[in-house]
Design a protein around this motif. Structure first.
Motif, mmCIF file in Angstrom:
data_model
loop_
_atom_site.group_PDB
_atom_site.id
_atom_site.type_symbol
_atom_site.label_atom_id
_atom_site.label_comp_id
_atom_site.label_asym_id
_atom_site.label_seq_id
_atom_site.Cartn_x
_atom_site.Cartn_y
_atom_site.Cartn_z
ATOM 1 N N TYR A 48 0.821 -1.142 0.099
ATOM 2 C CA TYR A 48 -0.145 -0.080 0.125
ATOM 3 C C TYR A 48 0.834 1.202 -0.054
ATOM 4 O O TYR A 48 0.563 2.056 -0.979
ATOM 5 N N LEU A 49 1.936 1.405 0.823
ATOM 6 C CA LEU A 49 2.800 2.580 1.006
ATOM 7 C C LEU A 49 3.357 2.942 -0.222
ATOM 8 O O LEU A 49 3.355 3.660 -0.688
ATOM 9 N N GLY A 50 4.035 1.744 -0.932
ATOM 10 C CA GLY A 50 4.708 1.677 -2.212
ATOM 11 C C GLY A 50 3.854 2.330 -3.325
ATOM 12 O O GLY A 50 4.168 3.107 -4.084
ATOM 13 N N ALA A 51 2.789 1.560 -3.424
ATOM 14 C CA ALA A 51 1.595 2.205 -4.364
ATOM 15 C C ALA A 51 1.286 3.457 -4.256
ATOM 16 O O ALA A 51 1.258 4.091 -5.320
ATOM 17 N N GLU A 52 0.936 4.034 -3.122
ATOM 18 C CA GLU A 52 0.508 5.420 -3.087
ATOM 19 C C GLU A 52 1.737 6.188 -3.138
ATOM 20 O O GLU A 52 1.652 7.504 -3.724
ATOM 21 N N GLN A 53 2.860 5.874 -2.868
ATOM 22 C CA GLN A 53 4.242 6.789 -3.152
ATOM 23 C C GLN A 53 4.404 6.769 -4.763
ATOM 24 O O GLN A 53 4.812 7.972 -5.151
ATOM 25 N N HIS A 54 4.050 5.863 -5.179
ATOM 26 C CA HIS A 54 4.357 5.864 -6.813
ATOM 27 C C HIS A 54 3.226 6.672 -7.496
ATOM 28 O O HIS A 54 3.854 7.418 -8.348
ATOM 29 N N ASN A 55 1.871 6.413 -6.775
ATOM 30 C CA ASN A 55 1.015 7.365 -7.577
ATOM 31 C C ASN A 55 1.174 8.983 -7.470
ATOM 32 O O ASN A 55 1.136 9.602 -8.324
ATOM 33 N N THR A 56 1.820 9.238 -6.216
ATOM 34 C CA THR A 56 1.962 10.740 -5.944
ATOM 35 C C THR A 56 3.377 11.050 -6.690
ATOM 36 O O THR A 56 3.239 12.303 -7.443
ATOM 37 N N ARG A 57 4.133 10.145 -6.954
ATOM 38 C CA ARG A 57 5.480 10.693 -7.610
ATOM 39 C C ARG A 57 5.160 11.025 -9.195
ATOM 40 O O ARG A 57 5.499 11.799 -9.867
ATOM 41 N N VAL A 58 4.200 10.077 -9.718
ATOM 42 C CA VAL A 58 3.788 10.040 -11.222
ATOM 43 C C VAL A 58 3.102 11.083 -11.331
ATOM 44 O O VAL A 58 3.184 12.025 -12.349
ATOM 45 N N ILE A 59 2.058 11.454 -10.330
ATOM 46 C CA ILE A 59 1.027 12.622 -10.613
ATOM 47 C C ILE A 59 1.883 13.911 -10.526
ATOM 48 O O ILE A 59 1.636 14.653 -11.523
#
Length: 331
Positions: free
Chosen positions: A314-325
């Motif tokens: 969960y933490l890694g996926a949300e970090q990924h989303n924020t970085r990409v956006i």
């Protein structure tokens, strides 16, 4: 209704296999079977990758988790397998996301002959009313209030880290009730994990603070990021699939309207999602003259990444989303 009939048929078939004594399965299912028979670990079935990750972080080594929905599988259109029924039939606890995300679960639990506790991890979460297109029609659900009959609420609650913390507390209470001997361990694990969620939330806020408000515009595959949009003060321009689930399709008029909104608002990109095909998004982006963010940069809207990768948590996926956006919106 054809989809619902497929679900019922799959559940009935799986139930028959259970009754016939179907056996032999691997992975998480086998782990849950062995631990439940030995009594050393609490056997828990979790429906979605996000909920399963929460259970693993709170339960630690004292819980054997069987995750039903695998990474990059659309939870809105899931059909239970015989292995799912075997795992549910032997579990002490089933943890679900709730808010209508798992329409297939109740019938599956009934078919499996489950005798344990079903935990709705959405309890206590303030729900968004419908999708973005319905936002002005209804008021926000009061915290802890029962879900009203017939109302549609946004099930993608985990995209606001504050909701994730509530879900984790609910899971801790359920594990403690089922296994009081490990209460102190569950409490410690939950506190440590909650601190990581708080850091995620703070890091997300800091990342978006660097993006001018006029550039914080989001177009996604489907309307899965409402809680995220609200939390970080983004503007939701629209989605390729105009729905909270993934079964709807844009009409020609809706497609033209979305293209017009993208152009009028100066939106910079359309973000695809890991569990959905990107073709429609690519076609709309071409028509609107904006870029598509996809491939390895696809967002995790309904799912997490592959097991063993940073995005598999969960933490890694949300970090990924924020970085990409933030990277795409910064231009």
């Amino acid at each position: 209704m054809e989809h619902r009939h497929r679900i019922l048929a799959a559940a009935a078939t799986a139930a028959a296999l259970v009754l016939l004594g179907a056996c032999g399965s691997g992975g998480d299912d086998a782990a849950a079977n062995s631990t439940s028979s030995s009594g050393t670990r609490l056997a828990v079935v979790a429906t979605t990758p996000e909920v399963a990750d929460f259970v693993r972080n709170v339960g630690g080594d004292d819980v054997a988790v069987t995750q039903v929905i695998k990474p990059n599988v659309d939870p809105h259109d899931y059909e239970p397998t015989p292995a799912d029924l075997r795992a549910i039939g032997k579990a002490k606890i089933v943890v679900k996301n709730g808010v209508g995300l798992e329409e297939w679960l109740d019938r599956t639990i009934e078919s499996a002959g489950f005798q344990g506790t079903v935990v709705d991890s959405s309890q206590g979460v303030t729900l968004r009313e419908g999708g973005h297109e319905h936002e002005e029609e209804g008021e926000e659900h009061a915290e802890g209030e029962e879900h009203a009959e017939g109302e549609e609420h946004d099930p993608h609650i985990w995209h606001d880290p504050r909701n994730a913390k509530i879900m984790v507390i609910t899971i801790e209470k359920a594990l403690t009730a089922a296994d009081p001997a490990h209460a102190a361990t569950f409490a410690r694990n939950r506190a440590e994990y909650t601190a990581k969620i708080d850091k995620l939330d703070a890091d997300n806020e800091a990342a978006f603070a660097k993006i001018p408000p006029a550039q914080r515009k989001l177009v996604t595959n489907h309307d899965a990021f409402g809680y995220y949009v609200d939390r970080y003060k983004l503007e939701f321009v629209g989605s390729v699939i105009p729905s909270l689930d993934t079964s709807a399709e844009l009409s020609a008029q809706q497609l033209n309207d979305l293209v017009a909104r993208i152009r009028a608002t100066g939106t910079r990109a359309i973000f695809t999602e890991s569990s959905l095909p990107p073709k429609s998004a690519e076609a709309i982006a071409q028509q609107a003259g904006v870029k598509v963010v996809g491939g390895e940069d696809a967002l995790y809207g309904d799912s997490l990444g592959a097991e063993g990768t940073p995005q598999g948590t969960y933490l890694g996926a949300e970090q990924h989303n924020t970085r990409v956006i933030t990277s795409a919106l910064a231009g």
